[in-house]
Scaffold this motif. Structure first.
Motif, PDB file in Angstrom:
ATOM      1  N   LYS A  12       0.869  -1.175   0.000  1.00 28.13           N
ATOM      2  CA  LYS A  12       0.000   0.000   0.000  1.00 28.13           C
ATOM      3  C   LYS A  12       0.906   1.224   0.000  1.00 28.13           C
ATOM      4  CE  LYS A  12      -3.815   2.151   2.440  1.00 28.13           C
ATOM      5  NZ  LYS A  12      -4.661   2.119   3.635  1.00 28.13           N
ATOM      6  N   GLY A  13       1.250   1.694  -1.198  1.00 28.49           N
ATOM      7  CA  GLY A  13       2.162   2.823  -1.313  1.00 28.49           C
ATOM      8  C   GLY A  13       3.542   2.429  -0.822  1.00 28.49           C
ATOM      9  N   ASN A  14       4.073   3.198   0.116  1.00 26.72           N
ATOM     10  CA  ASN A  14       5.394   2.882   0.671  1.00 26.72           C
ATOM     11  C   ASN A  14       5.291   2.065   1.960  1.00 26.72           C
ATOM     12  OD1 ASN A  14       4.357   4.884   2.269  1.00 26.72           O
ATOM     13  ND2 ASN A  14       6.257   6.033   2.421  1.00 26.72           N
ATOM     14  N   ARG A  15       4.156   1.430   2.161  1.00 27.43           N
ATOM     15  CA  ARG A  15       3.934   0.582   3.332  1.00 27.43           C
ATOM     16  C   ARG A  15       3.500  -0.803   2.866  1.00 27.43           C
ATOM     17  NH1 ARG A  15       3.344   4.075   7.863  1.00 27.43           N
ATOM     18  NH2 ARG A  15       1.962   2.695   9.009  1.00 27.43           N
ATOM     19  N   VAL A  16       3.673  -1.783   3.726  1.00 31.81           N
ATOM     20  CA  VAL A  16       3.265  -3.143   3.399  1.00 31.81           C
ATOM     21  C   VAL A  16       2.454  -3.735   4.546  1.00 31.81           C
ATOM     22  CG1 VAL A  16       5.154  -3.666   1.808  1.00 31.81           C
ATOM     23  CG2 VAL A  16       5.470  -4.080   4.243  1.00 31.81           C
ATOM     24  N   TRP A  17       1.540  -4.633   4.192  1.00 35.15           N
ATOM     25  CA  TRP A  17       0.781  -5.395   5.176  1.00 35.15           C
ATOM     26  C   TRP A  17       1.555  -6.679   5.445  1.00 35.15           C
ATOM     27  CZ3 TRP A  17      -3.128  -3.844   8.072  1.00 35.15           C
ATOM     28  CH2 TRP A  17      -3.904  -2.767   7.635  1.00 35.15           C
ATOM     29  N   VAL A  18       1.865  -6.923   6.710  1.00 34.50           N
ATOM     30  CA  VAL A  18       2.592  -8.128   7.115  1.00 34.50           C
ATOM     31  C   VAL A  18       1.659  -8.983   7.964  1.00 34.50           C
ATOM     32  CG1 VAL A  18       4.583  -9.041   8.374  1.00 34.50           C
ATOM     33  CG2 VAL A  18       4.793  -6.910   7.075  1.00 34.50           C
ATOM     34  N   ARG A  19       1.538 -10.249   7.594  1.00 34.19           N
ATOM     35  CA  ARG A  19       0.709 -11.195   8.352  1.00 34.19           C
ATOM     36  C   ARG A  19       1.631 -11.986   9.272  1.00 34.19           C
ATOM     37  NH1 ARG A  19      -2.933 -14.614   4.812  1.00 34.19           N
ATOM     38  NH2 ARG A  19      -4.148 -12.703   4.903  1.00 34.19           N
ATOM     39  N   THR A  20       1.331 -11.985  10.566  1.00 36.86           N
ATOM     40  CA  THR A  20       2.130 -12.713  11.546  1.00 36.86           C
ATOM     41  C   THR A  20       1.252 -13.702  12.283  1.00 36.86           C
ATOM     42  OG1 THR A  20       1.743 -11.132  13.318  1.00 36.86           O
ATOM     43  CG2 THR A  20       3.662 -10.749  11.908  1.00 36.86           C
ATOM     44  N   ILE A  21       1.886 -14.770  12.736  1.00 36.22           N
ATOM     45  CA  ILE A  21       1.221 -15.745  13.603  1.00 36.22           C
ATOM     46  C   ILE A  21       2.088 -15.862  14.844  1.00 36.22           C
ATOM     47  CG2 ILE A  21       0.462 -18.129  13.859  1.00 36.22           C
ATOM     48  CD1 ILE A  21       0.045 -18.206  10.851  1.00 36.22           C
ATOM     49  N   ARG A  22       1.505 -15.745  15.997  1.00 38.50           N
ATOM     50  CA  ARG A  22       2.280 -15.687  17.239  1.00 38.50           C
ATOM     51  C   ARG A  22       2.729 -17.044  17.748  1.00 38.50           C
ATOM     52  NH1 ARG A  22      -1.324 -11.282  20.418  1.00 38.50           N
ATOM     53  NH2 ARG A  22      -1.019  -9.620  18.934  1.00 38.50           N
ATOM     54  N   ALA A  23       2.555 -18.066  16.992  1.00 40.39           N
ATOM     55  CA  ALA A  23       2.916 -19.406  17.459  1.00 40.39           C
ATOM     56  C   ALA A  23       4.401 -19.529  17.774  1.00 40.39           C
ATOM     57  CB  ALA A  23       2.513 -20.447  16.426  1.00 40.39           C
ATOM     58  N   SER A  24       5.257 -18.806  17.086  1.00 42.41           N
ATOM     59  CA  SER A  24       6.691 -18.933  17.327  1.00 42.41           C
ATOM     60  C   SER A  24       7.063 -18.497  18.742  1.00 42.41           C
ATOM     61  CB  SER A  24       7.476 -18.111  16.306  1.00 42.41           C
ATOM     62  OG  SER A  24       7.183 -16.743  16.445  1.00 42.41           O
ATOM     63  N   ALA A  25       6.399 -17.512  19.268  1.00 42.89           N
ATOM     64  CA  ALA A  25       6.684 -17.071  20.628  1.00 42.89           C
ATOM     65  C   ALA A  25       6.190 -18.090  21.647  1.00 42.89           C
ATOM     66  CB  ALA A  25       6.036 -15.715  20.885  1.00 42.89           C
ATOM     67  N   CYS A  26       5.132 -18.809  21.331  1.00 43.84           N
ATOM     68  CA  CYS A  26       4.573 -19.775  22.266  1.00 43.84           C
ATOM     69  C   CYS A  26       5.495 -20.979  22.469  1.00 43.84           C
ATOM     70  CB  CYS A  26       3.209 -20.262  21.775  1.00 43.84           C
ATOM     71  SG  CYS A  26       1.947 -18.981  21.755  1.00 43.84           S
ATOM     72  N   GLN A  27       6.268 -21.348  21.448  1.00 43.50           N
ATOM     73  CA  GLN A  27       7.103 -22.533  21.542  1.00 43.50           C
ATOM     74  C   GLN A  27       8.207 -22.390  22.579  1.00 43.50           C
ATOM     75  OE1 GLN A  27       5.924 -25.126  20.054  1.00 43.50           O
ATOM     76  NE2 GLN A  27       4.385 -23.845  19.088  1.00 43.50           N
ATOM     77  N   SER A  28       8.718 -21.186  22.767  1.00 38.57           N
ATOM     78  CA  SER A  28       9.835 -21.004  23.690  1.00 38.57           C
ATOM     79  C   SER A  28       9.422 -20.430  25.039  1.00 38.57           C
ATOM     80  CB  SER A  28      10.869 -20.076  23.043  1.00 38.57           C
ATOM     81  OG  SER A  28      10.290 -18.815  22.807  1.00 38.57           O
ATOM     82  N   CYS A  29       8.163 -20.206  25.250  1.00 43.09           N
ATOM     83  CA  CYS A  29       7.693 -19.581  26.480  1.00 43.09           C
ATOM     84  C   CYS A  29       7.533 -20.613  27.591  1.00 43.09           C
ATOM     85  CB  CYS A  29       6.366 -18.866  26.222  1.00 43.09           C
ATOM     86  SG  CYS A  29       5.694 -18.051  27.674  1.00 43.09           S
ATOM     87  N   ALA A  30       8.000 -20.285  28.789  1.00 40.55           N
ATOM     88  CA  ALA A  30       7.911 -21.196  29.929  1.00 40.55           C
ATOM     89  C   ALA A  30       6.474 -21.357  30.417  1.00 40.55           C
ATOM     90  CB  ALA A  30       8.790 -20.684  31.063  1.00 40.55           C
ATOM     91  N   ALA A  31       5.622 -20.384  30.168  1.00 41.54           N
ATOM     92  CA  ALA A  31       4.238 -20.433  30.654  1.00 41.54           C
ATOM     93  C   ALA A  31       3.275 -20.938  29.600  1.00 41.54           C
ATOM     94  CB  ALA A  31       3.816 -19.042  31.115  1.00 41.54           C
TER      95      ALA A  31
END
Length: 149
Positions: A12-31
Motif C-alpha cells: 500500500k504505497g510505501n507501506r506493506v501489510w505483514v501477516r504474523t502468527i504468534r505461534a513462534s513465541a509460544c514454543q519457547s515460552c515457559a508459561a
C-alpha cells in the motif's frame, strides 16, 4: 527489540501489510501450558494478525520478513493505554465520592468520567507520538542460493 516473523501479503504505497502468527513465541515460552494466548491461538487455528508497516527494507509481496518493536516503546504504550485510564478512573471515583459526601452514584459517575478521560488522553497522546510506537521492518528473510542445493 521484540521481533516476530511474518509474510508480506500486500503493498500500500510505501507501506506493506505483514501477516504474523504468534505461534513462534509460544514454543519457547515457559508459561505456554497455562497461557491464555496459546489457548486462544489453538482455538482459532493460529489465525494471523495483519500489521501495516513502513517498507524500509524493500520487501515485496510474498517475502518472509522480520518486524520488531522497541521494548521501551511497547512498555510506554502499554502504560499509557492501560494504566492511565485506570488511574484516572480510581482518582475520579474517589473525588466523586468525596465531593458528594459519600454518594455511590457520584462515585460511579466519577469512575466513568475518569475512565473516558483516560482513554481520550491516551488517544491524543498516541496521535502526537504514534510513529515511535509502530513496529518496523527489520529485515527480509531470504534464503541464499547455496543453502537450497
Amino acid at each position: 527489540m521484540i521481533t516476530e516473523t511474518g509474510r508480506v501479503v500486500a503493498e500500500k504505497g510505501n507501506r506493506v501489510w505483514v501477516r504474523t502468527i504468534r505461534a513462534s513465541a509460544c514454543q519457547s515460552c515457559a508459561a505456554r501450558s497455562g497461557c491464555g494466548q496459546r489457548v486462544l491461538a489453538t482455538a482459532t487455528g493460529g489465525r494471523a494478525n495483519q500489521v501495516l508497516v513502513a517498507n524500509t527494507v524493500g520487501a515485496r509481496v510474498g517475502d518472509d520478513v522480520t518486524i520488531g518493536i522497541d521494548e521501551q516503546a511497547l512498555l510506554g504504550a502499554s502504560l499509557m493505554v492501560y494504566a492511565l485510564p485506570l488511574v484516572l478512573m480510581v482518582l475520579a471515583s474517589i473525588a466523586g465520592h468525596q465531593l458528594s459526601e459519600g454518594s455511590d452514584l457520584f462515585a460511579m459517575a466519577g469512575a466513568a468520567i475518569g475512565l473516558a478521560t483516560g482513554f481520550l488522553v491516551s488517544r491524543q497522546w498516541q496521535r502526537r507520538s504514534g510513529a515511535g510506537f509502530e513496529p518496523k521492518l527489520v529485515r527480509v528473510n531470504r534464503l541464499s542460493a547455496e543453502t537450497c542445493q
